[in-house]
Design a protein around this motif. Sequence first.
Motif, PDB file in Angstrom:
ATOM      1  N   UNK A  75      52.498  85.690  30.536  1.00 38.73           N
ATOM      2  CA  UNK A  75      52.304  85.906  31.967  1.00 38.73           C
ATOM      3  C   UNK A  75      51.863  87.351  32.192  1.00 38.73           C
ATOM      4  N   UNK A  76      50.840  87.573  33.043  1.00 39.75           N
ATOM      5  CA  UNK A  76      50.358  88.947  33.254  1.00 39.75           C
ATOM      6  C   UNK A  76      51.411  89.888  33.834  1.00 39.75           C
ATOM      7  N   UNK A  77      52.374  89.367  34.579  1.00 36.15           N
ATOM      8  CA  UNK A  77      53.406  90.208  35.188  1.00 36.15           C
ATOM      9  C   UNK A  77      54.678  90.299  34.363  1.00 36.15           C
ATOM     10  N   UNK A  78      55.085  89.193  33.735  1.00 34.42           N
ATOM     11  CA  UNK A  78      56.380  89.141  33.070  1.00 34.42           C
ATOM     12  C   UNK A  78      56.310  89.158  31.552  1.00 34.42           C
ATOM     13  N   UNK A  79      55.118  89.034  30.995  1.00 35.27           N
ATOM     14  CA  UNK A  79      55.003  88.951  29.538  1.00 35.27           C
ATOM     15  C   UNK A  79      55.254  87.525  29.078  1.00 35.27           C
ATOM     16  N   UNK A  80      55.847  87.354  27.889  1.00 35.40           N
ATOM     17  CA  UNK A  80      56.047  85.991  27.372  1.00 35.40           C
ATOM     18  C   UNK A  80      57.115  85.241  28.169  1.00 35.40           C
ATOM     19  N   UNK A  81      56.746  84.019  28.580  1.00 34.77           N
ATOM     20  CA  UNK A  81      57.642  83.155  29.348  1.00 34.77           C
ATOM     21  C   UNK A  81      57.689  81.797  28.656  1.00 34.77           C
ATOM     22  N   UNK A  82      58.888  81.222  28.574  1.00 31.05           N
ATOM     23  CA  UNK A  82      59.052  79.906  27.967  1.00 31.05           C
ATOM     24  C   UNK A  82      59.454  78.906  29.047  1.00 31.05           C
ATOM     25  N   UNK A  83      58.968  77.672  28.889  1.00 32.10           N
ATOM     26  CA  UNK A  83      59.271  76.570  29.794  1.00 32.10           C
ATOM     27  C   UNK A  83      59.854  75.430  28.967  1.00 32.10           C
ATOM     28  N   UNK A  84      60.747  74.652  29.545  1.00 31.24           N
ATOM     29  CA  UNK A  84      61.271  73.487  28.841  1.00 31.24           C
ATOM     30  C   UNK A  84      61.784  72.476  29.846  1.00 31.24           C
ATOM     31  N   UNK A  97      61.541  71.089  35.141  1.00 27.41           N
ATOM     32  CA  UNK A  97      61.414  72.132  34.128  1.00 27.41           C
ATOM     33  C   UNK A  97      62.220  73.372  34.495  1.00 27.41           C
ATOM     34  N   UNK A  98      62.484  74.156  33.476  1.00 24.65           N
ATOM     35  CA  UNK A  98      63.116  75.464  33.644  1.00 24.65           C
ATOM     36  C   UNK A  98      62.243  76.477  32.930  1.00 24.65           C
ATOM     37  N   UNK A  99      62.340  77.743  33.328  1.00 23.71           N
ATOM     38  CA  UNK A  99      61.585  78.787  32.633  1.00 23.71           C
ATOM     39  C   UNK A  99      62.431  80.037  32.507  1.00 23.71           C
ATOM     40  N   UNK A 138      68.410  75.338  20.155  1.00 26.20           N
ATOM     41  CA  UNK A 138      68.016  76.175  19.023  1.00 26.20           C
ATOM     42  C   UNK A 138      66.487  76.252  18.905  1.00 26.20           C
ATOM     43  N   UNK A 139      65.820  75.137  19.111  1.00 23.56           N
ATOM     44  CA  UNK A 139      64.357  75.128  19.041  1.00 23.56           C
ATOM     45  C   UNK A 139      63.754  75.961  20.164  1.00 23.56           C
ATOM     46  N   UNK A 140      64.310  75.880  21.361  1.00 23.91           N
ATOM     47  CA  UNK A 140      63.827  76.706  22.479  1.00 23.91           C
ATOM     48  C   UNK A 140      64.006  78.184  22.145  1.00 23.91           C
TER      49      UNK A 140
END
Length: 182
Positions: A75-84, A97-99, A138-140
Amino acid sequence: VGLPVVMKVISPDALHKSDVGGVLLNLSDNEEVAEGFEIIRSNLQSFKKNAHFGGVRIQPMAPEGYDMFIGGKQDPSFGPVIFFGMGGIFIEVFKDTANMICPAEPDNIRKKLKNLKSFQVLQGTRGKAAGDIESFIDLVVRVSILLADFPGIRELDINPVRVFSEGKGSLALDARVRIAIQ
């Protein structure tokens, strides 16, 4: 790989393989596999006349479980973001979803996961065993570390992640990665 198998189209023109008829499940003999190859090629050409057909990927048929997804982006503002959240074909339908910002901690992932509507399904419903929630968490965590450590990964989608019954783990059934060229 043994039988039964899954066949999936290999093509940059098939972003969502199932949408183009590029996935065949539970093929149980050599004749079905040979026919499946032609069916997938024909389906891709029907979807897009000049689509690039790179063949098919053949994988063992995975046992039953719950289909979840893990995705991420820079993300340009937050850097790396994960979703699941809930995966497979339901990701666009339910948008459950959550991020989180990466790297993510297991306890924070667990809290976000418990807030999803799909969490109740993962816990087991209507006689179906609970999923291996800890293996999914664990995978997330591991994917969030990957995204944090390698900013050249611009987007990542692992969908579906099959979550097997408790104590049996999780398995990525399909994935797509977009990498920045430097």
